[in-house]
Scaffold this active site. Structure first.
Site, mmCIF file in Angstrom:
data_model
loop_
_atom_site.group_PDB
_atom_site.id
_atom_site.type_symbol
_atom_site.label_atom_id
_atom_site.label_comp_id
_atom_site.label_asym_id
_atom_site.label_seq_id
_atom_site.Cartn_x
_atom_site.Cartn_y
_atom_site.Cartn_z
ATOM 1 N N ASP A 187 -96.727 -65.581 82.907
ATOM 2 C CA ASP A 187 -97.114 -65.396 81.496
ATOM 3 C C ASP A 187 -98.528 -65.910 81.229
ATOM 4 O O ASP A 187 -99.265 -65.340 80.421
ATOM 5 C CB ASP A 187 -96.133 -66.123 80.562
ATOM 6 C CG ASP A 187 -94.884 -65.292 80.266
ATOM 7 O OD1 ASP A 187 -94.700 -64.254 80.930
ATOM 8 O OD2 ASP A 187 -94.113 -65.677 79.369
ATOM 9 N N LYS A 213 -91.932 -66.055 85.739
ATOM 10 C CA LYS A 213 -92.484 -65.840 84.380
ATOM 11 C C LYS A 213 -92.934 -67.165 83.770
ATOM 12 O O LYS A 213 -93.987 -67.234 83.126
ATOM 13 C CB LYS A 213 -91.438 -65.155 83.490
ATOM 14 C CG LYS A 213 -91.967 -64.770 82.103
ATOM 15 C CD LYS A 213 -90.934 -63.979 81.322
ATOM 16 C CE LYS A 213 -91.523 -63.355 80.062
ATOM 17 N NZ LYS A 213 -91.736 -64.270 78.953
ATOM 18 N N ASP A 217 -84.601 -70.804 73.186
ATOM 19 C CA ASP A 217 -84.690 -70.694 74.647
ATOM 20 C C ASP A 217 -83.761 -71.698 75.334
ATOM 21 O O ASP A 217 -82.979 -71.347 76.219
ATOM 22 C CB ASP A 217 -86.139 -70.907 75.123
ATOM 23 C CG ASP A 217 -87.058 -69.789 74.648
ATOM 24 O OD1 ASP A 217 -86.552 -68.806 74.064
ATOM 25 O OD2 ASP A 217 -88.281 -69.895 74.853
ATOM 26 N N GLY A 277 -94.550 -62.409 75.704
ATOM 27 C CA GLY A 277 -94.629 -62.332 74.243
ATOM 28 C C GLY A 277 -95.763 -63.183 73.694
ATOM 29 O O GLY A 277 -96.435 -62.811 72.728
ATOM 30 N N ARG A 333 -80.102 -60.966 75.700
ATOM 31 C CA ARG A 333 -79.564 -62.197 76.294
ATOM 32 C C ARG A 333 -78.130 -62.491 75.868
ATOM 33 O O ARG A 333 -77.382 -63.122 76.632
ATOM 34 C CB ARG A 333 -80.468 -63.382 75.936
ATOM 35 C CG ARG A 333 -81.773 -63.352 76.687
ATOM 36 C CD ARG A 333 -82.723 -64.445 76.269
ATOM 37 N NE ARG A 333 -83.772 -64.591 77.275
ATOM 38 C CZ ARG A 333 -84.824 -65.379 77.140
ATOM 39 N NH1 ARG A 333 -84.992 -66.103 76.059
ATOM 40 N NH2 ARG A 333 -85.719 -65.465 78.111
ATOM 41 N N SER A 377 -90.686 -65.367 65.537
ATOM 42 C CA SER A 377 -91.691 -66.234 64.908
ATOM 43 C C SER A 377 -93.078 -65.956 65.483
ATOM 44 O O SER A 377 -94.086 -66.377 64.921
ATOM 45 C CB SER A 377 -91.328 -67.702 65.131
ATOM 46 O OG SER A 377 -91.496 -68.044 66.499
ATOM 47 N N GLN A 378 -93.117 -65.256 66.620
ATOM 48 C CA GLN A 378 -94.422 -64.980 67.259
ATOM 49 C C GLN A 378 -95.305 -64.093 66.386
ATOM 50 O O GLN A 378 -96.524 -64.116 66.519
ATOM 51 C CB GLN A 378 -94.224 -64.355 68.641
ATOM 52 C CG GLN A 378 -93.613 -65.333 69.644
ATOM 53 C CD GLN A 378 -93.345 -64.696 71.002
ATOM 54 O OE1 GLN A 378 -93.696 -63.543 71.230
ATOM 55 N NE2 GLN A 378 -92.720 -65.446 71.889
ATOM 56 N N ASN A 408 -94.587 -59.200 80.595
ATOM 57 C CA ASN A 408 -93.550 -59.342 79.564
ATOM 58 C C ASN A 408 -93.792 -60.628 78.782
ATOM 59 O O ASN A 408 -92.855 -61.312 78.373
ATOM 60 C CB ASN A 408 -92.166 -59.327 80.223
ATOM 61 C CG ASN A 408 -91.061 -59.095 79.201
ATOM 62 O OD1 ASN A 408 -91.334 -58.822 78.023
ATOM 63 N ND2 ASN A 408 -89.826 -59.227 79.632
ATOM 64 N N HIS A 451 -86.010 -64.805 83.592
ATOM 65 C CA HIS A 451 -86.132 -66.134 84.193
ATOM 66 C C HIS A 451 -85.065 -67.113 83.715
ATOM 67 O O HIS A 451 -84.533 -67.901 84.490
ATOM 68 C CB HIS A 451 -87.535 -66.691 83.906
ATOM 69 C CG HIS A 451 -87.925 -66.680 82.441
ATOM 70 N ND1 HIS A 451 -88.625 -67.692 81.852
ATOM 71 C CD2 HIS A 451 -87.692 -65.783 81.441
ATOM 72 C CE1 HIS A 451 -88.815 -67.415 80.570
ATOM 73 N NE2 HIS A 451 -88.277 -66.256 80.308
ATOM 74 N N ARG A 452 -84.735 -67.050 82.414
ATOM 75 C CA ARG A 452 -83.791 -68.057 81.904
ATOM 76 C C ARG A 452 -82.352 -67.770 82.354
ATOM 77 O O ARG A 452 -81.566 -68.705 82.531
ATOM 78 C CB ARG A 452 -83.869 -68.172 80.376
ATOM 79 C CG ARG A 452 -85.215 -68.669 79.936
ATOM 80 C CD ARG A 452 -85.272 -69.286 78.576
ATOM 81 N NE ARG A 452 -86.675 -69.333 78.197
ATOM 82 C CZ ARG A 452 -87.561 -70.242 78.639
ATOM 83 N NH1 ARG A 452 -87.177 -71.205 79.449
ATOM 84 N NH2 ARG A 452 -88.827 -70.190 78.271
ATOM 85 N N GLU A 487 -86.355 -61.184 76.866
ATOM 86 C CA GLU A 487 -86.565 -60.593 78.187
ATOM 87 C C GLU A 487 -85.522 -59.531 78.529
ATOM 88 O O GLU A 487 -85.752 -58.602 79.288
ATOM 89 C CB GLU A 487 -86.578 -61.693 79.258
ATOM 90 C CG GLU A 487 -87.882 -62.444 79.372
ATOM 91 C CD GLU A 487 -88.149 -63.438 78.268
ATOM 92 O OE1 GLU A 487 -87.556 -63.320 77.177
ATOM 93 O OE2 GLU A 487 -88.978 -64.330 78.480
ATOM 94 N N ASN A 527 -81.686 -63.022 67.698
ATOM 95 C CA ASN A 527 -82.917 -62.544 68.356
ATOM 96 C C ASN A 527 -82.936 -62.785 69.878
ATOM 97 O O ASN A 527 -83.870 -62.375 70.546
ATOM 98 C CB ASN A 527 -84.185 -63.011 67.637
ATOM 99 C CG ASN A 527 -84.532 -64.463 67.850
ATOM 100 O OD1 ASN A 527 -83.693 -65.253 68.315
ATOM 101 N ND2 ASN A 527 -85.760 -64.822 67.522
HETATM 102 O O1 LIG Z 1 -94.081 -68.873 70.043
HETATM 103 C C1 LIG Z 1 -93.611 -69.124 71.160
HETATM 104 O O2 LIG Z 1 -94.264 -69.730 72.029
HETATM 105 C C2 LIG Z 1 -92.237 -68.696 71.456
HETATM 106 C C3 LIG Z 1 -91.368 -68.389 70.426
HETATM 107 C C4 LIG Z 1 -89.952 -68.021 70.646
HETATM 108 O O3 LIG Z 1 -89.820 -66.637 70.425
HETATM 109 P P1 LIG Z 1 -89.270 -66.012 69.045
HETATM 110 O O4 LIG Z 1 -90.067 -66.513 67.923
HETATM 111 O O5 LIG Z 1 -89.429 -64.548 69.285
HETATM 112 O O6 LIG Z 1 -87.826 -66.435 68.931
HETATM 113 C C5 LIG Z 1 -89.492 -68.338 72.073
HETATM 114 O O7 LIG Z 1 -88.274 -67.699 72.341
HETATM 115 C C6 LIG Z 1 -90.519 -67.908 73.089
HETATM 116 O O8 LIG Z 1 -90.103 -68.202 74.397
HETATM 117 C C7 LIG Z 1 -91.820 -68.642 72.872
HETATM 118 C C1 LIG Z 2 -88.513 -65.415 75.002
HETATM 119 C C2 LIG Z 2 -89.295 -65.861 75.985
HETATM 120 O O1 LIG Z 2 -90.528 -65.391 76.281
HETATM 121 P P1 LIG Z 2 -91.683 -64.671 75.450
HETATM 122 O O2 LIG Z 2 -92.754 -65.697 75.301
HETATM 123 O O3 LIG Z 2 -92.099 -63.527 76.301
HETATM 124 O O4 LIG Z 2 -91.129 -64.253 74.117
HETATM 125 C C3 LIG Z 2 -88.826 -66.952 76.881
HETATM 126 O O5 LIG Z 2 -89.648 -67.509 77.629
HETATM 127 O O6 LIG Z 2 -87.635 -67.288 76.875
#
Ligand SMILES: O=C(O)C1=C[C@@H](OP(=O)(O)O)[C@@H](O)[C@H](O)C1
Ligand SMILES: C=C(OP(=O)(O)O)C(=O)O
Length: 429
Positions: free
Chosen positions: A52, A415, A317, A99, A348, A174-175, A97, A389-390, A345, A340
């Site tokens: 990542d 990842k 996570d 995010g 889940r 939340s991303q 992948n 990965h998880r 990935e 969510n």
């Molecule tokens: O902002 C971040 O670093 C993350 C937010 C979470 O995602 P969501 O907001 O989609 O739940 C988490 O699952 C991801 O691994 C990392």
């Molecule tokens: C959801 C995850 O990854 P991402 O940052 O790609 O959303 C994760 O690492 O569990």
């Protein structure tokens, strides 16, 4: 990179020891992006070396950001651009992948002087980005979907946009909010972001705000319903930025200690952490483990575990680790409010339910919850990991029963945690 191998973990009699977890994925990718946008040079230490982060680094280099990585790739000196990205040629950036690369780069590039296509792995094309892209397009950005509406790949023609009020959906990821917050200083004027729906994974917003503050940008947070970013703020290098150990990666070792009755100490992340996933340790405590908090370490001593019924939306996570830990408890465990999980990935909720059932467990998969009953003697099976990965890391805990467990495609941990299995072996006696 994932592949087709398998790894069989033999039953483990005892766990004991100390593990220093690698740097946080969430902090590594946030700090890299903000260091690129900041004025001045930032030296990032304890950076995570995983897929990542490599995707973020490769994208930044293609965008003209200069940086120097140490040989072990855990230290990186980034020369900040002192503002938005500028690149005269069209670019295509592959973000795997990740995010934490796709969403934040989408927002920052929509406000830059670039013509970029963001692509990813097949699964990334199924992971939503529409709420983010639509919020930006409503504010005047030019982001187009190249395949399915609302999903990557996206084509971005960056623009200068005036300060505005953006409204973004909070219930999917939340991303999206994180991406808008980090890009907010690139607008030409004051920015307000309001949240539609229930904001999920809230503690990740705290990571975002904390990282922005370290890079000199203040955000007014009105109870996670509205966020205001005053015009005229520019990211400034903090000089050095130390990435904390990854709290989600810590969960597997802490769970092992809780399950097996030994004492396991995880270092690199502790009570002073900004990461919400440290509260995984509170769940273990509620299940019956003893937790000792230090500023930069967490120690767990196992005991008989009881099942719990909890909302785990705040630790999306690490909550996956509870799904396999639940097999070792007395009484069922319900992990609630994790709808969510289905857009990460892999789906889940379905993947965890399917693989737990393969072991012989009784599992109830709801729309947004999973309920897992204890299992004394798991069947010796091969676990499919769905390039997640998880899933691979959670199911390594099955070796703490009296059964062997085979993990298909163990390389998928690359990842976020390439040497997970080597480190896991160090606490297995
Ligand atoms: O902002 C971040 O670093 C993350 C937010 C979470 O995602 P969501 O907001 O989609 O739940 C988490 O699952 C991801 O691994 C990392
Ligand atoms: C959801 C995850 O990854 P991402 O940052 O790609 O959303 C994760 O690492 O569990």
């Amino acid at each position: 990179m994932s592949g087709e191998e398998t790894l069989t973990l033999k039953p483990v009699a005892r766990v004991e020891g100390e593990v220093n977890v690698p740097g946080s994925k969430s902090l590594s990718n946030r700090a890299l992006l903000l260091a690129a946008l900041a004025s001045g040079e930032t030296v990032l230490t304890n950076l995570l070396d995983s897929e990542d982060i490599q995707h973020m680094l490769t994208a930044l280099r293609a965008l003209g950001v200069e940086y120097q990585l140490s040989d072990d790739k855990t230290e990186c000196a980034v020369k900040g651009l002192g503002g938005r990205f500028t690149h005269s040629e069209p670019l295509e950036l592959f973000l795997g992948n990740a995010g934490t690369a796709m969403r934040p780069l989408c927002a920052a590039l929509a406000l830059s002087d670039v013509d970029v296509v963001l692509t990813g792995e097949p699964r990334m094309e199924e992971r939503p980005i529409g709420d983010l892209a639509d919020a930006l397009n409503d504010a005047g950005a030019d982001i187009r979907y190249l395949k399915q509406t609302g999903f990557p790949p996206v084509a971005i023609k960056g623009k200068t946009l005036k300060g505005t009020t953006l409204s973004v959906e909070g219930s999917v990821s939340s991303q999206f909010l994180t991406a808008l917050l980090m890009a907010a200083p690139l607008f030409d004027g004051d920015v307000t972001i309001t949240i539609k729906g229930e904001l999920v994974s809230k503690p990740y917003i705290d990571i975002t705000l904390d990282t922005m503050a370290k890079f000199g940008v203040a955000v007014q947070n009105d109870a996670y319903q509205a966020f205001h970013i005053r015009a005229g703020q520019q990211y400034q290098s903090p000089g050095r930025f130390m990435v904390e150990g990854d709290a989600s990666s810590a969960s597997y070792f802490l769970a092992a200690g809780a399950i097996k009755g030994g004492t396991v100490r995880v270092t690199g992340v502790g009570k002073d952490s900004v990461q919400g996933d440290i509260h995984f340790a509170d769940v273990l405590e509620a299940m019956g483990a003893t937790i000792n908090w230090q500023p930069d370490a967490i120690t767990v001593t196992g005991g008989p575990l009881q099942g719990v019924d909890m909302d785990m939306n705040h630790i999306p996570d690490a909550a996956m680790t509870i799904a396999t830990t639940a097999l070792f408890a007395d009484g069922p465990t319900t992990i609630r409010n994790v709808y969510n999980w289905r857009v990460k990935e892999t789906d889940r909720l379905h993947a965890m339910a399917t693989e737990l059932k393969k072991l012989g467990a009784t599992v109830e998969e709801g729309r947004d919850y999973i309920k897992v009953w204890p299992l004394a003697n798991p069947d010796e099976v091969a676990i499919d990991t769905y390039n997640d990965h998880r899933v691979a890391m959670c199911f390594s805990l099955i070796a703490l029963s009296n059964a062997s467990v085979t993990i298909n495609d163990p390389g998928c941990t690359a990842k976020t945690f390439p040497d997970f299995f080597t480190r896991f072996a160090t606490i297995c006696r």
